[in-house]
Scaffold this active site. Structure first.
Site: not given
Length: 365
Positions: A257, A261, A147, A201
């Protein structure tokens, strides 16, 4: 970046087993390898940038071409070794996290940021890993990243098979959910590559439905300008008024989120002491964090990812959360006094958010 290693000199089966063993020994939880071709992902990035969804993250626009091609970032690259590292401390409890979000006297810091800065943790281990590879197969050209460069690391990890991209755009894995960091070693050696894995998903839209600011505008599409993580971390300016109430008591990032999940029922806990929470960030109240001086902020966040936003943005975020607490009738007296006493020495950015927060005191509970 150049290597003297020929493809014929690599014992693929033994090397791959060895790579997995070394990765685990260094604290990584997954390893997969891919090539540098990003295909349709480059077009999706271009479209996302053209729509302005990156907000004020100008570095994404500035280095778009490099992001689209790792070979431009590090000439000679032919493979990317992708690794993951779980970050949840053992004591993490998702039910308790939801309860903290409902208690507006609390200050909620994103789970990943409560310990040591992951950039430093992963970078040091990636560097050691690369050196071990060199000792094993001979001198090679490489660079390590986490990152920290214009690199489409989620897409590379997806392509390598470390997981699939969830509808919230984060990488998901059946064994560990989404609560892990990613790191990469770009190498000039044609190591054997892995394949992407199937998505799981299905018809679930929990992450889309739960987002406080509707930042997930459609499956696999995120408008960063609406995202609380962007607003509290990357955004250098005033937080748009229309998103302040939705921020609640989130003062650095947002985990909603991920908390919702279903795959994170399998989120694995990390045993690395680096990711253990520091300075009580998993239990701190708004008033406790507001009481920190700038010197205390710098000292307590030394070695933390939080430190890079600076004291002013930190106070800006806290002021919004304190305004939301006032609007809900939480600790009105103490919070009002704390905000008013800070006004004389506040900079313009923080002053504006304090004044907004104090204005919430008049709202009916």
């Amino acid at each position: 970046m150049s290597s003297s290693i020929s493809p014929q000199s690599i014992d693929e089966s033994n090397l791959r087993d060895w790579l997995n063993t070394q990765a685990m020994a260094l604290g990584f939880d997954g390893l997969r390898i891919t090539d540098t071709h990003l295909g349709p992902a480059t077009d999706r990035l271009k479209e996302w940038l053209e729509q302005g969804c990156h907000g004020q993250m100008e570095y994404m626009q500035r280095h778009a071409e490099l992001r689209s091609n790792p070979e431009l970032l590090v000439p000679g690259t032919v493979r990317v070794i992708c690794v993951s590292m779980n970050y949840l401390p053992p004591e993490t409890d998702f039910d308790a996290e939801w309860q903290r979000l409902e208690n507006l006297s609390q200050a909620v810091v994103s789970m990943y940021a409560r310990g040591r800065d992951y950039h430093k943790v992963l970078r040091n281990r990636l560097q050691e890993f690369a050196q071990r590879i060199e000792e094993r197969i001979g001198k090679l050209g490489y660079r390590v990243f986490t990152d920290s460069a214009p690199l489409m690391e989620v897409e590379l990890a997806r392509k390598a098979g470390l997981g699939w991209r969830g509808k919230h755009t984060l990488l998901l894995n059946r064994e560990s959910g989404s609560t892990f960091f990613l790191g990469e070693i770009l190498v000039d050696v044609p190591l054997p590559i892995d394949q992407a894995i199937e998505e799981h998903c299905g018809t679930c839209t929990s992450c889309i439905d739960v987002c406080p600011t509707q930042a997930i505008t459609a499956p696999y599409q995120l408008d960063a300008r609406r995202c609380i993580s962007y607003l509290t971390i990357e955004n250098p300016d005033s937080i748009p008024v229309e998103f302040r109430k939705a921020m609640g008591n989130r003062v650095y990032g947002c985990d909603d989120c991920q908390l919702i999940c279903p795959w994170n029922k399998f989120a694995k806990r990390s045993q690395l002491p680096d990711f253990a929470q520091r300075h009580g960030l998993g239990q701190a109240t708004l008033l406790q964090l507001w009481s920190w001086t700038e010197q205390e902020f710098e000292q307590r966040h030394e070695g933390s990812a939080i430190r890079r936003i600076g004291y002013s943005r930190w106070r800006r975020n806290l002021a919004v959360a304190m305004g939301n607490a006032l609007a809900s009738g939480v600790e009105k007296g103490a919070i009002t006094e704390a905000l008013k006493s800070a006004l004389p020495s506040a900079d313009p950015l923080v002053t504006e958010h304090i004044e907004w927060a104090l204005g919430q005191n008049a709202r009916p509970t």
